[in-house]
Write a protein that holds these residues in place. Sequence first.
Motif, PDB file in Angstrom:
ATOM      1  N   ALA A 129      37.428  47.690  48.349  1.00  0.00           N
ATOM      2  CA  ALA A 129      37.928  49.007  48.652  1.00  0.00           C
ATOM      3  C   ALA A 129      37.915  49.951  47.122  1.00  0.00           C
ATOM      4  N   LEU A 130      38.622  49.089  46.280  1.00  0.00           N
ATOM      5  CA  LEU A 130      38.791  49.634  44.945  1.00  0.00           C
ATOM      6  C   LEU A 130      37.553  50.123  44.319  1.00  0.00           C
ATOM      7  N   GLN A 131      36.466  49.313  44.617  1.00  0.00           N
ATOM      8  CA  GLN A 131      35.299  49.434  44.200  1.00  0.00           C
ATOM      9  C   GLN A 131      34.518  50.825  44.489  1.00  0.00           C
ATOM     10  N   GLY A 145      34.459  48.168  38.926  1.00  0.00           N
ATOM     11  CA  GLY A 145      33.596  47.064  39.789  1.00  0.00           C
ATOM     12  C   GLY A 145      34.323  45.966  40.095  1.00  0.00           C
ATOM     13  N   PRO A 146      33.701  44.897  40.464  1.00  0.00           N
ATOM     14  CA  PRO A 146      34.404  43.823  40.981  1.00  0.00           C
ATOM     15  C   PRO A 146      35.313  42.933  40.021  1.00  0.00           C
ATOM     16  N   ALA A 147      35.136  43.009  38.738  1.00  0.00           N
ATOM     17  CA  ALA A 147      35.881  42.405  37.908  1.00  0.00           C
ATOM     18  C   ALA A 147      37.175  43.268  37.536  1.00  0.00           C
ATOM     19  N   LYS A 148      36.988  44.683  37.297  1.00  0.00           N
ATOM     20  CA  LYS A 148      38.085  45.419  37.043  1.00  0.00           C
ATOM     21  C   LYS A 148      39.133  45.367  38.471  1.00  0.00           C
ATOM     22  N   ALA A 149      38.616  45.341  39.672  1.00  0.00           N
ATOM     23  CA  ALA A 149      39.218  45.417  40.920  1.00  0.00           C
ATOM     24  C   ALA A 149      39.997  44.251  40.976  1.00  0.00           C
ATOM     25  N   ARG A 150      39.237  43.007  40.555  1.00  0.00           N
ATOM     26  CA  ARG A 150      40.041  41.834  40.777  1.00  0.00           C
ATOM     27  C   ARG A 150      41.459  41.658  39.518  1.00  0.00           C
ATOM     28  N   ASP A 151      41.058  42.059  38.613  1.00  0.00           N
ATOM     29  CA  ASP A 151      42.132  42.300  37.461  1.00  0.00           C
ATOM     30  C   ASP A 151      43.391  43.165  37.891  1.00  0.00           C
ATOM     31  N   LEU A 152      42.797  44.284  38.342  1.00  0.00           N
ATOM     32  CA  LEU A 152      43.988  45.123  39.221  1.00  0.00           C
ATOM     33  C   LEU A 152      44.670  44.576  40.046  1.00  0.00           C
ATOM     34  N   CYS A 153      44.153  43.838  41.055  1.00  0.00           N
ATOM     35  CA  CYS A 153      44.976  43.036  41.974  1.00  0.00           C
ATOM     36  C   CYS A 153      45.846  41.956  41.471  1.00  0.00           C
ATOM     37  N   ALA A 205      44.215  38.456  47.411  1.00  0.00           N
ATOM     38  CA  ALA A 205      42.759  38.755  47.562  1.00  0.00           C
ATOM     39  C   ALA A 205      42.604  39.101  48.849  1.00  0.00           C
ATOM     40  N   ALA A 206      43.201  38.486  49.803  1.00  0.00           N
ATOM     41  CA  ALA A 206      42.827  38.665  51.349  1.00  0.00           C
ATOM     42  C   ALA A 206      43.400  39.847  52.017  1.00  0.00           C
ATOM     43  N   ARG A 207      44.362  40.501  51.234  1.00  0.00           N
ATOM     44  CA  ARG A 207      45.076  41.911  51.837  1.00  0.00           C
ATOM     45  C   ARG A 207      43.963  42.699  52.098  1.00  0.00           C
ATOM     46  N   ARG A 208      44.406  43.462  53.177  1.00  0.00           N
ATOM     47  CA  ARG A 208      43.599  44.713  53.545  1.00  0.00           C
ATOM     48  C   ARG A 208      44.307  45.897  53.004  1.00  0.00           C
TER      49      ARG A 208
END
Length: 122
Positions: A18-20, A26-34, A41-44
């Motif tokens: 959803a952050l994307q 993008g995918p990398a920044k969204a992962r870093d933010l989380c 990672a599994a949270r909705r």
Amino acid sequence: MARIAGVNIPTNKRVIIALQYIHGIGPAKARDLCEKVNIPAARRVAELTDAEVLQIREAIDRDYIVEGDLRREVAINIKRLMDLGCYRGLRHRRQLPVRGQRTHTNARTRKGKAKPIAGKKK
């Protein structure tokens, strides 16, 4: 529906996906933010609390250039290249591919619909 950086992000998707939807993440920044905000990672998005949404919003404002500011910065960079008159700027000005792609065939996304040439044999 959570609203982050002026964008309504979908509630039924995972947070990383959803952050994307935000321009500039993008995918990398969204992962870093989380990871920074400690969200699994599994949270909705629908399962996020208001405090977690606020943490995400603050982290994005603090660490990243997104949406309108990013679009403005990119437009300014392109305008600078065009004003300089360098090769990349000329390609932008003529609306042709900038990064060395071929134009004899293809490049239709950049050039637009093919224009017929009068009197050309098939």
